[in-house]
Design an enzyme around this catalytic site. Structure first.
Site, PDB file in Angstrom:
ATOM      1  N   ASN A 213      44.870  39.591  47.869  1.00  0.00           N
ATOM      2  CA  ASN A 213      45.922  39.661  49.275  1.00  0.00           C
ATOM      3  C   ASN A 213      45.505  40.454  50.156  1.00  0.00           C
ATOM      4  O   ASN A 213      44.739  40.147  50.643  1.00  0.00           O
ATOM      5  CB  ASN A 213      46.170  41.773  48.093  1.00  0.00           C
ATOM      6  CG  ASN A 213      45.234  42.225  47.803  1.00  0.00           C
ATOM      7  OD1 ASN A 213      44.287  42.944  48.747  1.00  0.00           O
ATOM      8  ND2 ASN A 213      43.957  42.446  46.742  1.00  0.00           N
ATOM      9  N   ASP A 282      45.856  43.267  39.908  1.00  0.00           N
ATOM     10  CA  ASP A 282      45.888  43.941  38.169  1.00  0.00           C
ATOM     11  C   ASP A 282      45.303  43.594  37.172  1.00  0.00           C
ATOM     12  O   ASP A 282      45.757  43.740  36.254  1.00  0.00           O
ATOM     13  CB  ASP A 282      47.641  44.715  38.418  1.00  0.00           C
ATOM     14  CG  ASP A 282      47.123  45.989  39.528  1.00  0.00           C
ATOM     15  OD1 ASP A 282      46.396  46.733  39.668  1.00  0.00           O
ATOM     16  OD2 ASP A 282      48.383  46.090  40.038  1.00  0.00           O
ATOM     17  N   LYS A 292      40.012  21.093  40.440  1.00  0.00           N
ATOM     18  CA  LYS A 292      40.930  21.296  41.227  1.00  0.00           C
ATOM     19  C   LYS A 292      42.490  20.666  40.785  1.00  0.00           C
ATOM     20  O   LYS A 292      42.684  20.265  39.949  1.00  0.00           O
ATOM     21  CB  LYS A 292      41.037  20.660  42.761  1.00  0.00           C
ATOM     22  CG  LYS A 292      42.544  20.930  43.574  1.00  0.00           C
ATOM     23  CD  LYS A 292      41.713  20.354  44.642  1.00  0.00           C
ATOM     24  CE  LYS A 292      43.032  20.445  46.226  1.00  0.00           C
ATOM     25  NZ  LYS A 292      43.455  19.657  46.947  1.00  0.00           N
ATOM     26  N   PRO A 308      40.426  45.001  34.197  1.00  0.00           N
ATOM     27  CA  PRO A 308      40.298  46.507  33.332  1.00  0.00           C
ATOM     28  C   PRO A 308      40.780  47.374  34.963  1.00  0.00           C
ATOM     29  O   PRO A 308      40.315  46.891  35.777  1.00  0.00           O
ATOM     30  CB  PRO A 308      38.898  46.107  33.486  1.00  0.00           C
ATOM     31  CG  PRO A 308      38.594  45.691  33.750  1.00  0.00           C
ATOM     32  CD  PRO A 308      38.995  44.507  34.390  1.00  0.00           C
ATOM     33  N   ILE A 310      39.901  50.013  37.444  1.00  0.00           N
ATOM     34  CA  ILE A 310      38.138  50.650  37.323  1.00  0.00           C
ATOM     35  C   ILE A 310      37.741  51.962  38.045  1.00  0.00           C
ATOM     36  O   ILE A 310      37.313  53.118  37.173  1.00  0.00           O
ATOM     37  CB  ILE A 310      37.418  49.562  38.926  1.00  0.00           C
ATOM     38  CG1 ILE A 310      36.922  48.518  38.275  1.00  0.00           C
ATOM     39  CG2 ILE A 310      35.791  50.222  38.856  1.00  0.00           C
ATOM     40  CD1 ILE A 310      37.223  47.157  40.096  1.00  0.00           C
ATOM     41  N   PHE A 326      43.115  55.459  45.958  1.00  0.00           N
ATOM     42  CA  PHE A 326      44.158  55.753  46.362  1.00  0.00           C
ATOM     43  C   PHE A 326      45.734  54.973  46.111  1.00  0.00           C
ATOM     44  O   PHE A 326      45.395  54.578  44.959  1.00  0.00           O
ATOM     45  CB  PHE A 326      43.852  54.240  48.258  1.00  0.00           C
ATOM     46  CG  PHE A 326      43.272  54.735  48.978  1.00  0.00           C
ATOM     47  CD1 PHE A 326      41.705  55.135  49.122  1.00  0.00           C
ATOM     48  CD2 PHE A 326      43.702  55.209  50.834  1.00  0.00           C
ATOM     49  CE1 PHE A 326      41.043  56.509  50.285  1.00  0.00           C
ATOM     50  CE2 PHE A 326      42.867  55.102  51.363  1.00  0.00           C
ATOM     51  CZ  PHE A 326      42.130  56.007  51.534  1.00  0.00           C
ATOM     52  N   LYS A 340      49.893  58.586  39.486  1.00  0.00           N
ATOM     53  CA  LYS A 340      48.745  57.530  38.984  1.00  0.00           C
ATOM     54  C   LYS A 340      47.885  58.541  39.367  1.00  0.00           C
ATOM     55  O   LYS A 340      46.903  58.271  38.369  1.00  0.00           O
ATOM     56  CB  LYS A 340      48.553  56.969  40.335  1.00  0.00           C
ATOM     57  CG  LYS A 340      48.906  55.020  40.251  1.00  0.00           C
ATOM     58  CD  LYS A 340      48.746  54.748  41.758  1.00  0.00           C
ATOM     59  CE  LYS A 340      49.247  53.594  41.146  1.00  0.00           C
ATOM     60  NZ  LYS A 340      49.935  52.341  42.911  1.00  0.00           N
ATOM     61  N   LYS A 344      45.936  58.373  35.840  1.00  0.00           N
ATOM     62  CA  LYS A 344      43.969  58.111  36.284  1.00  0.00           C
ATOM     63  C   LYS A 344      43.332  59.072  35.579  1.00  0.00           C
ATOM     64  O   LYS A 344      42.288  58.772  35.829  1.00  0.00           O
ATOM     65  CB  LYS A 344      44.132  57.150  37.571  1.00  0.00           C
ATOM     66  CG  LYS A 344      44.247  56.164  37.036  1.00  0.00           C
ATOM     67  CD  LYS A 344      44.749  55.355  39.147  1.00  0.00           C
ATOM     68  CE  LYS A 344      45.378  54.017  39.072  1.00  0.00           C
ATOM     69  NZ  LYS A 344      44.530  52.798  39.123  1.00  0.00           N
TER      70      LYS A 344
HETATM   71  O1  PMT Z   1      42.529  47.544  53.795  1.00  0.00           O
HETATM   72  P1  PMT Z   1      42.519  47.485  54.629  1.00  0.00           P
HETATM   73  O2  PMT Z   1      43.772  46.889  55.450  1.00  0.00           O
HETATM   74  O3  PMT Z   1      42.781  48.475  56.082  1.00  0.00           O
HETATM   75  O4  PMT Z   1      44.482  48.177  53.402  1.00  0.00           O
HETATM   76  C1  PMT Z   1      43.872  49.684  53.233  1.00  0.00           C
HETATM   77  C2  PMT Z   1      44.641  49.690  51.589  1.00  0.00           C
HETATM   78  C3  PMT Z   1      46.244  50.107  51.409  1.00  0.00           C
HETATM   79  C4  PMT Z   1      44.434  48.783  50.720  1.00  0.00           C
HETATM   80  C5  PMT Z   1      44.437  51.214  51.245  1.00  0.00           C
HETATM   81  O5  PMT Z   1      44.898  52.058  52.665  1.00  0.00           O
HETATM   82  C6  PMT Z   1      44.843  51.090  49.583  1.00  0.00           C
HETATM   83  O6  PMT Z   1      45.864  51.447  49.569  1.00  0.00           O
HETATM   84  N1  PMT Z   1      44.471  51.210  48.728  1.00  0.00           N
HETATM   85  C7  PMT Z   1      44.284  50.987  47.253  1.00  0.00           C
HETATM   86  C8  PMT Z   1      44.857  49.770  47.035  1.00  0.00           C
HETATM   87  C9  PMT Z   1      45.678  49.929  45.680  1.00  0.00           C
HETATM   88  O7  PMT Z   1      45.565  48.665  44.513  1.00  0.00           O
HETATM   89  O8  PMT Z   1      46.493  50.610  44.934  1.00  0.00           O
HETATM   90  P2  PMT Z   1      47.263  50.733  43.835  1.00  0.00           P
HETATM   91  O9  PMT Z   1      47.415  52.053  44.195  1.00  0.00           O
HETATM   92  O10 PMT Z   1      47.421  49.952  42.756  1.00  0.00           O
HETATM   93  O11 PMT Z   1      45.974  51.485  43.019  1.00  0.00           O
HETATM   94  C10 PMT Z   1      45.452  52.585  42.976  1.00  0.00           C
HETATM   95  C11 PMT Z   1      43.901  52.785  42.463  1.00  0.00           C
HETATM   96  O12 PMT Z   1      43.070  52.200  41.938  1.00  0.00           O
HETATM   97  C12 PMT Z   1      43.410  52.893  44.244  1.00  0.00           C
HETATM   98  O13 PMT Z   1      42.338  53.491  44.124  1.00  0.00           O
HETATM   99  C13 PMT Z   1      42.274  50.742  43.543  1.00  0.00           C
HETATM  100  O14 PMT Z   1      41.215  50.795  43.873  1.00  0.00           O
HETATM  101  C14 PMT Z   1      42.192  51.480  41.832  1.00  0.00           C
HETATM  102  N2  PMT Z   1      42.403  50.553  41.260  1.00  0.00           N
HETATM  103  C15 PMT Z   1      43.240  49.666  40.461  1.00  0.00           C
HETATM  104  C16 PMT Z   1      43.488  48.548  39.737  1.00  0.00           C
HETATM  105  C17 PMT Z   1      42.406  48.419  39.611  1.00  0.00           C
HETATM  106  N3  PMT Z   1      42.129  47.100  38.137  1.00  0.00           N
HETATM  107  N4  PMT Z   1      41.328  49.269  39.310  1.00  0.00           N
HETATM  108  C18 PMT Z   1      41.859  49.963  40.592  1.00  0.00           C
HETATM  109  O15 PMT Z   1      40.268  50.438  40.290  1.00  0.00           O
END
Ligand code: PMT
Length: 408
Positions: A213, A282, A292, A308, A310, A326, A340, A344
């Site tokens: 991403n 995800d 390849k 998973p 995290i 975030f 969320k 979580k």
């Molecule tokens: O890196 P930059 O270019 O500066 O951009 C910043 C950002 C947009 C990436 C950042 O501000 C941000 O939003 N990060 C979280 C992105 C994200 O994956 O969001 P989510 O809504 O999909 O996930 C929610 C939360 O669960 C996040 O804290 C994520 O780190 C966490 N997560 C998600 C999936 C997973 N398998 N494990 C996790 O821990």
């Protein structure tokens, strides 16, 4: 808090290496002593070509140490005791040669041995010709030292003793004194351990391709730096990005979501705070091809399995840290983020609008911060400034939670 209060009786080992800027180390020693610190100078042999031992002895009131095996000193305070004595090792100026030897882990003189043998924080203030500073060998050494948690202070830019213009000047002694003061000042998160995730994850499809991403790591790295400035010990678990870790932060580089999970679960042991800023994939490909993938077919089906979560896993740990997530949303920001936060089981969520030049990759961002019973809108601003404001809210909420848990 004044430097006098912060530095009073602090035990600082001031390493001096060979360079024209060595004379400024004498001024720094004077400022440190005046601020109440105990200063023990250790000079390398090359430093002796630029400044005399007696200068430092007169300023600090202590004989300068230079030899690794000096019978007089080994009988009094041996080099291992000296390594234990130091609360901070500060090398001013740090020559290119010294940085290279520090990186390599050499211990062939007293100063490099002390740097290896001591558990005290280590800060270096480089000073050298601008070509030497820009040389890829020096860059690689400095990056590796930063990743190990060594604080690299400077260099400044400007006119050099050799007549060149550019980066390589030693920071001024007053600036170095301020940095030492900051390091000993506890900050709002002094004594706390924080783990931050940042950047994207890469989920391999075959040996050369991956699903990924657009996360650049800018937001997460800014959070790590802001936490460090507030005095926290910071471990940054980062996916692949092209940013250098803030000096003083311990970097754990990872690539996949599974590797990030493993690194985080190890790092959060004993942590007070976990900030999940990484854009973790995800899903990952069910199978990773050994070779390849060939473009023989018109269409290609890729089976995905869920990674998973995290953050959810850390939030479910028995002795869990304060957890901040975030939320990257393209619509219904507040509602999705709060859902969320609850799903979580975390303490706080920082929601950002993403897509079409927002959130990912760019230098600015805006956040809606939500916690149980509270919310705060942080308007669009540089990610560095935004991170400072977010860390300030986090520190407030952590304090508030601690008061609720222990109302005495
Ligand atoms: O890196 P930059 O270019 O500066 O951009 C910043 C950002 C947009 C990436 C950042 O501000 C941000 O939003 N990060 C979280 C992105 C994200 O994956 O969001 P989510 O809504 O999909 O996930 C929610 C939360 O669960 C996040 O804290 C994520 O780190 C966490 N997560 C998600 C999936 C997973 N398998 N494990 C996790 O821990």
């Amino acid at each position: 808090m004044s430097n006098h209060f912060r530095l009073c009786a602090r035990r600082i080992l001031l390493g001096v290496t060979g360079g024209i800027a060595a004379y400024k180390a004498a001024e720094l020693a004077r400022l440190l002593v005046r601020a109440g610190a105990e200063v023990q100078v250790v000079m390398t042999e090359a430093a002796g070509a630029f400044i005399g031992e007696l200068t430092f002895q007169a300023i600090t009131g202590r004989p300068v140490r230079q030899a690794l095996f000096d019978p007089t000193h080994e009988a009094a305070m041996g080099h291992i005791e000296l390594a234990r004595w130091a609360e901070l090792i500060l090398v001013v100026p740090a020559s290119a040669d010294f940085l290279a030897r520090l990186h390599a882990g050499l211990a062939d003189d007293l100063l490099s041995t002390l740097c290896l043998a001591s558990e005290a924080p280590l800060a270096v203030a480089p000073a050298m010709n601008q070509n030497m500073w820009r040389h890829p060998a020096t860059t690689a050494n400095v990056e590796a030292l930063c990743a190990r948690g060594v604080r690299v202070w400077g260099p400044a830019e400007g006119e050099q003793a050799c007549g060149d213009q550019g980066p390589g000047r030693l920071l001024e002694p007053a600036e170095l004194l301020a940095r030492v003061g900051e390091l000993f000042g506890r900050g709002r998160l002094g004594g706390r351990k924080a783990v931050v995730t940042a950047g994207p994850t890469r989920e391999p499809l075959d040996p050369v391709r991956f699903l990924g991403n657009r996360s650049s790591g800018k937001m997460g790295y800014a959070v790590a730096e802001a936490l460090l400035r507030e005095g926290a010990e910071v471990i940054l678990v980062s996916g692949p990005v092209s940013l250098a870790a803030p000096p003083g932060v311990r970097l754990v580089p990872v690539e996949t979501a599974l590797a990030m999970r493993e690194a985080v679960l190890e790092a959060v042991a004993g942590a007070d705070l976990f900030v999940a800023c990484a854009a973790v994939a995800d899903y990952r490909p069910r199978e990773v091809a050994d070779h390849k993938i060939k473009k023989t077919e018109e269409t290609l089906q890729v089976g995905l399995v869920k990674n998973p979560d995290i953050l959810r896993e850390v939030a479910a740990l028995p002795d869990r840290p304060f957890c901040v997530g975030f939320a990257a949303e393209t619509e219904a920001l507040a509602g999705q983020a709060e859902a969320k936060r609850q799903a979580k089981g975390i303490d706080m969520i920082a929601a950002n609008q993403v897509g079409e030049g927002e959130g990912f990759e760019v230098d600015d961002n805006a956040l809606l911060v939500l916690w149980e019973g509270g919310r705060l809108e942080l308007p669009r601003q540089p990610k560095t400034r935004l991170a400072e404001r977010l860390v300030s809210v986090i520190a407030e909420r952590m304090d508030a939670q601690a008061t609720i848990e222990d109302p005495r």
